[in-house]
Motif scaffolding. Structure first.
Motif, PDB file in Angstrom:
ATOM      1  N   THR A 194       7.738  13.201  -0.755  1.00 36.27           N
ATOM      2  CA  THR A 194       8.461  12.439   0.262  1.00 36.27           C
ATOM      3  C   THR A 194       8.166  10.952   0.169  1.00 36.27           C
ATOM      4  OG1 THR A 194       8.466  14.301   1.805  1.00 36.27           O
ATOM      5  CG2 THR A 194       8.755  12.111   2.748  1.00 36.27           C
ATOM      6  N   ALA A 195       6.894  10.600  -0.019  1.00 33.74           N
ATOM      7  CA  ALA A 195       6.480   9.204   0.087  1.00 33.74           C
ATOM      8  C   ALA A 195       6.721   8.390  -1.175  1.00 33.74           C
ATOM      9  CB  ALA A 195       5.002   9.126   0.467  1.00 33.74           C
ATOM     10  N   GLY A 232       3.009  -1.060   4.354  1.00 26.56           N
ATOM     11  CA  GLY A 232       2.312   0.220   4.293  1.00 26.56           C
ATOM     12  C   GLY A 232       3.151   1.345   4.844  1.00 26.56           C
ATOM     13  N   ILE A 233       2.766   2.585   4.505  1.00 26.00           N
ATOM     14  CA  ILE A 233       3.486   3.769   4.972  1.00 26.00           C
ATOM     15  C   ILE A 233       2.545   4.810   5.563  1.00 26.00           C
ATOM     16  CG2 ILE A 233       3.406   4.836   2.678  1.00 26.00           C
ATOM     17  CD1 ILE A 233       6.084   6.131   3.272  1.00 26.00           C
ATOM     18  N   SER A 234       1.253   4.748   5.284  1.00 30.36           N
ATOM     19  CA  SER A 234       0.301   5.728   5.803  1.00 30.36           C
ATOM     20  C   SER A 234      -0.087   5.364   7.233  1.00 30.36           C
ATOM     21  CB  SER A 234      -0.954   5.783   4.932  1.00 30.36           C
ATOM     22  OG  SER A 234      -1.985   6.511   5.578  1.00 30.36           O
ATOM     23  N   SER A 235       0.220   6.251   8.190  1.00 24.51           N
ATOM     24  CA  SER A 235      -0.131   5.972   9.584  1.00 24.51           C
ATOM     25  C   SER A 235      -1.650   5.955   9.771  1.00 24.51           C
ATOM     26  CB  SER A 235       0.517   6.993  10.521  1.00 24.51           C
ATOM     27  OG  SER A 235       0.191   8.318  10.135  1.00 24.51           O
ATOM     28  N   ARG A 260       0.866  -1.182   0.000  1.00 26.42           N
ATOM     29  CA  ARG A 260       0.000   0.000   0.000  1.00 26.42           C
ATOM     30  C   ARG A 260       0.900   1.229   0.000  1.00 26.42           C
ATOM     31  NH1 ARG A 260      -3.441  -2.388   4.906  1.00 26.42           N
ATOM     32  NH2 ARG A 260      -3.478  -0.200   5.546  1.00 26.42           N
ATOM     33  N   LEU A 261       1.094   1.808  -1.187  1.00 30.11           N
ATOM     34  CA  LEU A 261       2.107   2.834  -1.386  1.00 30.11           C
ATOM     35  C   LEU A 261       1.473   4.201  -1.633  1.00 30.11           C
ATOM     36  CD1 LEU A 261       4.403   0.746  -3.768  1.00 30.11           C
ATOM     37  CD2 LEU A 261       4.463   0.866  -1.264  1.00 30.11           C
ATOM     38  N   GLN A 284      -2.480   7.226  -2.163  1.00 34.20           N
ATOM     39  CA  GLN A 284      -2.448   8.686  -2.009  1.00 34.20           C
ATOM     40  C   GLN A 284      -2.586   9.123  -0.550  1.00 34.20           C
ATOM     41  OE1 GLN A 284      -5.613   9.955  -4.688  1.00 34.20           O
ATOM     42  NE2 GLN A 284      -4.131  10.277  -6.330  1.00 34.20           N
ATOM     43  N   ALA A 285      -2.317   8.229   0.403  1.00 30.74           N
ATOM     44  CA  ALA A 285      -2.449   8.493   1.846  1.00 30.74           C
ATOM     45  C   ALA A 285      -3.904   8.745   2.241  1.00 30.74           C
ATOM     46  CB  ALA A 285      -1.578   9.664   2.287  1.00 30.74           C
ATOM     47  N   MET A 286      -4.840   8.295   1.420  1.00 34.73           N
ATOM     48  CA  MET A 286      -6.264   8.468   1.700  1.00 34.73           C
ATOM     49  C   MET A 286      -6.809   7.197   2.339  1.00 34.73           C
ATOM     50  SD  MET A 286      -7.347  10.411  -1.839  1.00 34.73           S
ATOM     51  CE  MET A 286      -9.070  10.527  -1.366  1.00 34.73           C
ATOM     52  N   VAL A 287      -7.472   7.349   3.492  1.00 30.17           N
ATOM     53  CA  VAL A 287      -7.942   6.197   4.253  1.00 30.17           C
ATOM     54  C   VAL A 287      -8.876   5.292   3.439  1.00 30.17           C
ATOM     55  CG1 VAL A 287      -9.349   5.496   6.231  1.00 30.17           C
ATOM     56  CG2 VAL A 287      -7.556   7.222   6.510  1.00 30.17           C
ATOM     57  N   PRO A 288      -9.855   5.822   2.697  1.00 25.76           N
ATOM     58  CA  PRO A 288     -10.718   4.914   1.915  1.00 25.76           C
ATOM     59  C   PRO A 288      -9.913   4.056   0.926  1.00 25.76           C
ATOM     60  CG  PRO A 288     -11.707   7.086   2.045  1.00 25.76           C
ATOM     61  CD  PRO A 288     -10.322   7.221   2.593  1.00 25.76           C
ATOM     62  N   ARG A 289      -8.895   4.641   0.307  1.00 28.35           N
ATOM     63  CA  ARG A 289      -8.062   3.878  -0.623  1.00 28.35           C
ATOM     64  C   ARG A 289      -7.252   2.811   0.119  1.00 28.35           C
ATOM     65  NH1 ARG A 289      -6.299   6.106  -5.779  1.00 28.35           N
ATOM     66  NH2 ARG A 289      -7.653   7.787  -6.437  1.00 28.35           N
ATOM     67  N   GLU A 290      -6.809   3.139   1.330  1.00 24.73           N
ATOM     68  CA  GLU A 290      -6.075   2.154   2.129  1.00 24.73           C
ATOM     69  C   GLU A 290      -6.965   0.949   2.443  1.00 24.73           C
ATOM     70  OE1 GLU A 290      -2.910   2.093   3.872  1.00 24.73           O
ATOM     71  OE2 GLU A 290      -2.236   3.616   2.469  1.00 24.73           O
ATOM     72  N   VAL A 291      -8.195   1.218   2.837  1.00 26.50           N
ATOM     73  CA  VAL A 291      -9.126   0.142   3.178  1.00 26.50           C
ATOM     74  C   VAL A 291      -9.427  -0.716   1.955  1.00 26.50           C
ATOM     75  CG1 VAL A 291     -11.454  -0.383   3.985  1.00 26.50           C
ATOM     76  CG2 VAL A 291     -10.127   1.423   5.105  1.00 26.50           C
ATOM     77  N   MET A 292      -9.677  -0.074   0.817  1.00 30.40           N
ATOM     78  CA  MET A 292      -9.969  -0.835  -0.400  1.00 30.40           C
ATOM     79  C   MET A 292      -8.760  -1.645  -0.861  1.00 30.40           C
ATOM     80  SD  MET A 292     -13.076  -0.517  -0.944  1.00 30.40           S
ATOM     81  CE  MET A 292     -13.002  -1.504  -2.452  1.00 30.40           C
ATOM     82  N   ALA A 293      -7.570  -1.079  -0.727  1.00 27.57           N
ATOM     83  CA  ALA A 293      -6.362  -1.818  -1.101  1.00 27.57           C
ATOM     84  C   ALA A 293      -6.221  -3.062  -0.240  1.00 27.57           C
ATOM     85  CB  ALA A 293      -5.133  -0.934  -0.968  1.00 27.57           C
ATOM     86  N   HIS A 294      -6.514  -2.920   1.059  1.00 25.73           N
ATOM     87  CA  HIS A 294      -6.444  -4.092   1.940  1.00 25.73           C
ATOM     88  C   HIS A 294      -7.437  -5.166   1.508  1.00 25.73           C
ATOM     89  CE1 HIS A 294      -6.386  -6.617   5.508  1.00 25.73           C
ATOM     90  NE2 HIS A 294      -7.709  -6.516   5.512  1.00 25.73           N
ATOM     91  N   LYS A 295      -8.654  -4.748   1.189  1.00 25.42           N
ATOM     92  CA  LYS A 295      -9.668  -5.728   0.784  1.00 25.42           C
ATOM     93  C   LYS A 295      -9.262  -6.449  -0.493  1.00 25.42           C
ATOM     94  CE  LYS A 295     -13.602  -3.471   3.050  1.00 25.42           C
ATOM     95  NZ  LYS A 295     -14.931  -2.830   2.868  1.00 25.42           N
ATOM     96  N   ARG A 296      -8.681  -5.703  -1.435  1.00 27.51           N
ATOM     97  CA  ARG A 296      -8.240  -6.344  -2.673  1.00 27.51           C
ATOM     98  C   ARG A 296      -7.050  -7.267  -2.414  1.00 27.51           C
ATOM     99  NH1 ARG A 296     -10.266  -1.417  -5.285  1.00 27.51           N
ATOM    100  NH2 ARG A 296      -8.386  -0.250  -4.696  1.00 27.51           N
TER     101      ARG A 296
END
Length: 432
Positions: free
Chosen positions: A70-71, A127-130, A60-61, A104-116
């Protein structure tokens, strides 16, 4: 696979082949743009030949968005290390498939990436997004997929009965702030207490830096004077800087990245903040080489705490040499051009792959699950990586890496401290 005296794998097994690989790096490697390099690197298959067996890792980048300057280098480090490990024959002959997404450090995208990633059958996420890691912490345990976070964990990653979010950097995200305060205070020469403040952006990692700074100050004899906070994407920090400077801090602990960090560095120089006797220091990306390229001399004098060695220390740390050699081939970068967060992505992936390797040795690739990988990640015993002191982890405690303080001098990072003993560990969260 070479073992240490405790029977643990030693990831720096390639160190003995270092000089041979370094001689193969041609002197005329051309530099290319970051985005184009990523596109080209991602488009080339990692390995067409070799065993059919493979393991999947989900990354999850952050490649675009407000903190991409930076990221994004972190993403390149993850991609390049997993490419490099496959070039070495994979994990004991088993290839690694890197399934990466730009959140993009967006929480909804983080959740969807995890589900996929769950649907794709990954056994580990990087992952890198806290904020993203905190949001998916309960999902990591529910779905039995460990998440290796790029630095140290935050309180919100510590909310499940078992630890399914594990830091690949310092013991906790707080410790870089607290270690920095203690080091400065240990070197404080005046009779009065050192005065300390925070400058952060409105992000999970920023707030834990503020909390850790306030927590450690009275414990080392320093005085906490307060903080200022700006939005994640901010194009002017003047008002907040002047308000903080009016409190007359001797040291400001900073947590900002990306566009906001660039703005902050420029505003600090324009307003003469350092000339007022105020030192600025922060976590591993404050400021990173990416920021120095943009801000130039304005970054001079800043301090940075990093949890592994930086280029210039390579004589002591053969693992860093391996990274530099591969980076020259993949990216065309000289050692002094490598961004910090590229190194963070490489180091994070190295730790993750070692967890997968040890899990495979325990149960075999056919039966491998995320639960097995989690068990391995919290069971390292004096693991040698070639990047610094050995790594030890357990269910009760974790010391992944120790920090050092650097200062920017003539555009280069110069180590001004040795490896620091962590001032905050997992026990800090238990006390809270």
């Amino acid at each position: 696979m070479k073992k240490d005296k405790n029977g643990q794998g030693i990831l720096s097994k390639e160190v003995t082949k270092m000089q041979e690989r370094l001689r193969k790096v041609g002197p005329g490697l051309a530099a290319v743009g970051l985005c184009m390099t990523l596109i080209l690197g991602a488009a080339v298959p990692v390995c067409e030949a070799g065993p059919v067996e493979k393991v999947r890792i989900g990354s999850r980048l952050i490649i675009t968005g407000a903190i991409a300057s930076t990221a994004a280098p972190h993403a390149f480090g993850v991609i390049d290390y997993l490419r490099w490990i496959n070039e070495q024959g994979g994990i004991n002959g088993i290839m690694v498939e890197n399934r990466w997404e730009d959140t993009q450090a967006m929480v909804p995208r983080e959740v969807m990436a995890h589900k996929r990633n769950k649907m794709a059958g990954v056994v580990l996420e990087l992952g890198i997004s806290s904020s993203g890691a905190e949001a998916t912490t309960p999902l990591q345990q529910r779905d039995q997929i460990p998440l290796l976070y790029a630095t140290g964990i935050t309180p919100g990653m510590f909310t499940t009965p078992e630890r399914w979010v594990i830091g690949s950097g310092t013991a906790t995200g707080d410790t870089m702030a607290s270690d920095t305060v203690k080091w400065f205070n240990d070197n404080w020469k005046q009779e009065r207490p050192m005065r300390v403040g925070n400058f952060i952006y409105d992000f999970t990692s920023g707030w834990i830096f503020r909390d850790a700074t306030e927590y450690i100050c009275p414990r080392v004899g320093a005085e906490y004077v307060g903080y200022e906070v700006v939005p994640l994407l901010c194009v002017d920090t003047s008002v907040e800087l002047l308000r903080l400077a009016a409190k007359k801090p001797d040291l400001v602990i900073v947590f900002c990245t990306g566009v906001t960090l660039t703005t902050l560095v420029k505003d600090v120089a324009r307003l003469g903040i350092q000339e007022k006797g105020i030192k600025l220091a922060g976590q591993a990306a404050v400021p990173d080489r990416s920021t120095i390229r943009i801000t130039g001399k304005d970054a001079e004098g800043w301090y940075m705490t990093a949890y592994f060695p930086l280029p210039g220390d390579e004589a002591e740390f053969p693992g860093l040499l391996i990274c530099e050699e591969a980076t020259a081939r993949y990216r065309g970068w000289e050692p002094e051009e490598i961004p910090f967060y590229y190194l963070a992505g490489w180091f994070q992936s190295l730790i993750g792959v070692e967890g997968v390797r040890q899990a495979i040795e325990m149960v075999g690739v056919e039966k491998l699950t995320g639960k097995d990988v989690r068990k391995a990640l919290v069971s390292f015993k004096n693991l040698e990586t070639g990047w610094g002191p050995p790594i030890t982890t357990s269910e009760e405690e974790q010391v992944i890496a120790k920090s050092r303080v650097y200062q920017i001098k003539n555009g280069m990072f110069v180590a001004v401290s040795g490896f620091l003993e962590p001032t905050i560990t997992y026990k800090y969260f238990l006390e809270k």
